[in-house]
Structures are given as C-alpha cells and as structure tokens.
Write a protein that holds these residues in place. Sequence first.
Motif, PDB file in Angstrom:
ATOM      1  N   THR A   1      79.978 -77.849  19.172  1.00  0.00           N
ATOM      2  CA  THR A   1      79.696 -76.841  18.158  1.00  0.00           C
ATOM      3  C   THR A   1      79.746 -75.457  18.781  1.00  0.00           C
ATOM      4  O   THR A   1      79.286 -75.252  19.908  1.00  0.00           O
ATOM      5  CB  THR A   1      78.304 -77.055  17.518  1.00  0.00           C
ATOM      6  OG1 THR A   1      77.310 -77.015  18.535  1.00  0.00           O
ATOM      7  CG2 THR A   1      78.239 -78.370  16.780  1.00  0.00           C
ATOM      8  N   ALA A   2      80.312 -74.519  18.032  1.00  0.00           N
ATOM      9  CA  ALA A   2      80.387 -73.138  18.508  1.00  0.00           C
ATOM     10  C   ALA A   2      80.269 -72.200  17.318  1.00  0.00           C
ATOM     11  O   ALA A   2      80.567 -72.568  16.179  1.00  0.00           O
ATOM     12  CB  ALA A   2      81.708 -72.896  19.239  1.00  0.00           C
ATOM     13  N   LEU A   3      79.822 -70.999  17.621  1.00  0.00           N
ATOM     14  CA  LEU A   3      79.703 -69.942  16.621  1.00  0.00           C
ATOM     15  C   LEU A   3      80.700 -68.847  16.964  1.00  0.00           C
ATOM     16  O   LEU A   3      80.830 -68.461  18.127  1.00  0.00           O
ATOM     17  CB  LEU A   3      78.288 -69.356  16.637  1.00  0.00           C
ATOM     18  CG  LEU A   3      77.174 -70.321  16.242  1.00  0.00           C
ATOM     19  CD1 LEU A   3      75.818 -69.786  16.674  1.00  0.00           C
ATOM     20  CD2 LEU A   3      77.196 -70.546  14.739  1.00  0.00           C
ATOM     21  N   LEU A   4      81.392 -68.353  15.962  1.00  0.00           N
ATOM     22  CA  LEU A   4      82.277 -67.199  16.132  1.00  0.00           C
ATOM     23  C   LEU A   4      81.609 -66.029  15.421  1.00  0.00           C
ATOM     24  O   LEU A   4      81.507 -66.017  14.196  1.00  0.00           O
ATOM     25  CB  LEU A   4      83.660 -67.467  15.542  1.00  0.00           C
ATOM     26  CG  LEU A   4      84.608 -66.268  15.419  1.00  0.00           C
ATOM     27  CD1 LEU A   4      84.761 -65.509  16.727  1.00  0.00           C
ATOM     28  CD2 LEU A   4      85.954 -66.705  14.886  1.00  0.00           C
ATOM     29  N   PHE A   5      81.121 -65.084  16.208  1.00  0.00           N
ATOM     30  CA  PHE A   5      80.521 -63.873  15.660  1.00  0.00           C
ATOM     31  C   PHE A   5      81.649 -62.868  15.437  1.00  0.00           C
ATOM     32  O   PHE A   5      82.193 -62.307  16.386  1.00  0.00           O
ATOM     33  CB  PHE A   5      79.438 -63.333  16.602  1.00  0.00           C
ATOM     34  CG  PHE A   5      78.236 -64.227  16.664  1.00  0.00           C
ATOM     35  CD1 PHE A   5      77.269 -64.185  15.673  1.00  0.00           C
ATOM     36  CD2 PHE A   5      78.076 -65.142  17.689  1.00  0.00           C
ATOM     37  CE1 PHE A   5      76.162 -65.023  15.707  1.00  0.00           C
ATOM     38  CE2 PHE A   5      76.975 -65.976  17.737  1.00  0.00           C
ATOM     39  CZ  PHE A   5      76.012 -65.912  16.742  1.00  0.00           C
ATOM     40  N   THR A   6      82.011 -62.671  14.178  1.00  0.00           N
ATOM     41  CA  THR A   6      83.209 -61.896  13.856  1.00  0.00           C
ATOM     42  C   THR A   6      83.050 -60.405  14.129  1.00  0.00           C
ATOM     43  O   THR A   6      84.028 -59.743  14.462  1.00  0.00           O
ATOM     44  CB  THR A   6      83.612 -62.105  12.391  1.00  0.00           C
ATOM     45  OG1 THR A   6      82.546 -61.675  11.535  1.00  0.00           O
ATOM     46  CG2 THR A   6      83.936 -63.568  12.119  1.00  0.00           C
ATOM     47  N   ARG A   7      81.858 -59.869  13.979  1.00  0.00           N
ATOM     48  CA  ARG A   7      81.674 -58.423  14.199  1.00  0.00           C
ATOM     49  C   ARG A   7      81.824 -58.034  15.661  1.00  0.00           C
ATOM     50  O   ARG A   7      82.194 -56.908  15.969  1.00  0.00           O
ATOM     51  CB  ARG A   7      80.317 -57.966  13.687  1.00  0.00           C
ATOM     52  CG  ARG A   7      80.194 -58.012  12.188  1.00  0.00           C
ATOM     53  CD  ARG A   7      78.840 -57.478  11.739  1.00  0.00           C
ATOM     54  NE  ARG A   7      78.649 -57.669  10.327  1.00  0.00           N
ATOM     55  CZ  ARG A   7      79.062 -56.819   9.401  1.00  0.00           C
ATOM     56  NH1 ARG A   7      79.691 -55.723   9.754  1.00  0.00           N
ATOM     57  NH2 ARG A   7      78.864 -57.073   8.131  1.00  0.00           N
ATOM     58  N   THR A   8      81.505 -58.972  16.555  1.00  0.00           N
ATOM     59  CA  THR A   8      81.622 -58.684  17.984  1.00  0.00           C
ATOM     60  C   THR A   8      82.783 -59.433  18.628  1.00  0.00           C
ATOM     61  O   THR A   8      82.989 -59.323  19.832  1.00  0.00           O
ATOM     62  CB  THR A   8      80.318 -59.046  18.723  1.00  0.00           C
ATOM     63  OG1 THR A   8      80.001 -60.420  18.466  1.00  0.00           O
ATOM     64  CG2 THR A   8      79.173 -58.160  18.287  1.00  0.00           C
ATOM     65  N   ALA A   9      83.528 -60.195  17.824  1.00  0.00           N
ATOM     66  CA  ALA A   9      84.680 -60.964  18.313  1.00  0.00           C
ATOM     67  C   ALA A   9      84.289 -61.786  19.542  1.00  0.00           C
ATOM     68  O   ALA A   9      84.865 -61.673  20.610  1.00  0.00           O
ATOM     69  CB  ALA A   9      85.861 -60.043  18.616  1.00  0.00           C
ATOM     70  N   ARG A  10      83.293 -62.633  19.334  1.00  0.00           N
ATOM     71  CA  ARG A  10      82.782 -63.443  20.449  1.00  0.00           C
ATOM     72  C   ARG A  10      82.497 -64.859  19.973  1.00  0.00           C
ATOM     73  O   ARG A  10      81.867 -65.059  18.943  1.00  0.00           O
ATOM     74  CB  ARG A  10      81.513 -62.802  20.993  1.00  0.00           C
ATOM     75  CG  ARG A  10      80.969 -63.506  22.202  1.00  0.00           C
ATOM     76  CD  ARG A  10      79.935 -62.676  22.903  1.00  0.00           C
ATOM     77  NE  ARG A  10      79.368 -63.422  23.998  1.00  0.00           N
ATOM     78  CZ  ARG A  10      78.294 -63.045  24.654  1.00  0.00           C
ATOM     79  NH1 ARG A  10      77.690 -61.908  24.335  1.00  0.00           N
ATOM     80  NH2 ARG A  10      77.828 -63.766  25.634  1.00  0.00           N
TER      81      ARG A  10
ATOM     82  N   PRO B   1      91.950 -63.575  23.525  1.00  0.00           N
ATOM     83  CA  PRO B   1      92.687 -64.814  23.810  1.00  0.00           C
ATOM     84  C   PRO B   1      91.887 -66.089  23.541  1.00  0.00           C
ATOM     85  O   PRO B   1      92.429 -67.048  22.986  1.00  0.00           O
ATOM     86  CB  PRO B   1      93.042 -64.683  25.293  1.00  0.00           C
ATOM     87  CG  PRO B   1      93.085 -63.196  25.521  1.00  0.00           C
ATOM     88  CD  PRO B   1      92.015 -62.621  24.650  1.00  0.00           C
ATOM     89  N   GLU B   2      90.619 -66.125  23.915  1.00  0.00           N
ATOM     90  CA  GLU B   2      89.801 -67.329  23.693  1.00  0.00           C
ATOM     91  C   GLU B   2      89.696 -67.653  22.198  1.00  0.00           C
ATOM     92  O   GLU B   2      89.768 -68.817  21.795  1.00  0.00           O
ATOM     93  CB  GLU B   2      88.400 -67.137  24.279  1.00  0.00           C
ATOM     94  CG  GLU B   2      87.494 -68.323  24.053  1.00  0.00           C
ATOM     95  CD  GLU B   2      86.039 -68.060  24.440  1.00  0.00           C
ATOM     96  OE1 GLU B   2      85.297 -69.044  24.479  1.00  0.00           O
ATOM     97  OE2 GLU B   2      85.647 -66.903  24.668  1.00  0.00           O
ATOM     98  N   ILE B   3      89.556 -66.621  21.383  1.00  0.00           N
ATOM     99  CA  ILE B   3      89.446 -66.838  19.939  1.00  0.00           C
ATOM    100  C   ILE B   3      90.788 -67.274  19.366  1.00  0.00           C
ATOM    101  O   ILE B   3      90.859 -68.199  18.557  1.00  0.00           O
ATOM    102  CB  ILE B   3      88.906 -65.584  19.230  1.00  0.00           C
ATOM    103  CG1 ILE B   3      87.467 -65.324  19.686  1.00  0.00           C
ATOM    104  CG2 ILE B   3      88.978 -65.738  17.716  1.00  0.00           C
ATOM    105  CD1 ILE B   3      86.877 -64.026  19.181  1.00  0.00           C
ATOM    106  N   ARG B   4      91.858 -66.630  19.812  1.00  0.00           N
ATOM    107  CA  ARG B   4      93.196 -67.047  19.355  1.00  0.00           C
ATOM    108  C   ARG B   4      93.435 -68.517  19.671  1.00  0.00           C
ATOM    109  O   ARG B   4      93.976 -69.265  18.856  1.00  0.00           O
ATOM    110  CB  ARG B   4      94.283 -66.202  20.006  1.00  0.00           C
ATOM    111  CG  ARG B   4      94.404 -64.820  19.437  1.00  0.00           C
ATOM    112  CD  ARG B   4      95.519 -64.078  20.147  1.00  0.00           C
ATOM    113  NE  ARG B   4      96.789 -64.556  19.664  1.00  0.00           N
ATOM    114  CZ  ARG B   4      97.550 -63.912  18.791  1.00  0.00           C
ATOM    115  NH1 ARG B   4      97.150 -62.753  18.311  1.00  0.00           N
ATOM    116  NH2 ARG B   4      98.693 -64.409  18.407  1.00  0.00           N
TER     117      ARG B   4
END
Length: 150
Positions: A130-139, A33-36
């Motif tokens: 600023t934020a990083l989206l680590f796609t492999r861990t969905a975080r 949900p946070e990523i969405r």
Amino acid sequence: AEALAREWTGRPGHDPGILAEAIEQVCACLSVPEIRQQLSPPEEGGYLWREKTFEILLGEEWLSGTFDRVTVTVSDDGNPIRASILDFKTDRISSEEDLILAVRKYRPQLETYRQVLARMLQLPSAQVSTALLFTRTARIVEVAEIRAKV
C-alpha cells in the motif's frame, strides 16, 4: 499531461481555478520519475484497476469503497501473485511531521483496503503493498515505510 489538460479543459461545468490546480498537480506528479513509474502500465500479463468500487463483508462489517489504483501482477498461469494499492491524497503537506501525521491518519483505511484486496484476489495480505500519492507535493509514500518511523 498536455492531452489530459486539453481533455479536462474541454468539459463543461468545471471551476477554472480548481481545474488549473488539478492540472498543475498532475503535471508535477508526472515530472517525478518514481511517480511516472508507479503510474505506468502494469508488467506484461498483469492488470490494472482504476476507480474500482467494491462491496464486501469483512468480518462482521459490510464495507463499500473505491480503490483509486490497483496493479496486479500475475503468474504464468494467470493467477494473482502480488498486488499494490496506490491511493491519491490532496492533503497540504509542508513538513516531515505533517507527512507522518497524514500517513497515520490514512493507515487504517489502507490496512482495510489491503485486507479487502487480499480477500478479493485470494492472496496473503503480505502480498499486497500500500502506498499514498500526495498530489500537492508530488510524493509517494509506502505505508510500511512510515510505520517504521512512527
């Protein structure tokens, strides 16, 4: 996510293994949900940049780069009042220590992006998150959040 997978699968020249992994990462990210929320369209009156390139003289250095995703919130008169940068990373993160090390590695890049965007939008740098989206861990990790831990 399904429509995106169909679109990507229909393009010629993509390695099927890499494509399958990319689709898996996108689906995993969109299930959080946070990523969405972070990937949702901006608030009314705001705007979004995706893969926005820039070239700028910052101090004595000429910089070229590409923002993965920038969301800009504007005032009633249309002027930017704050912005957020989301940078996508595919690092393999298996522990909290790995996460902290990855954020430490990317912090200079994100700090530079913050300065560039603040200058482009004529905002105080404190108004640019600023934020990083680590796609492999969905975080998603706010860079300021990790700064307090390091």
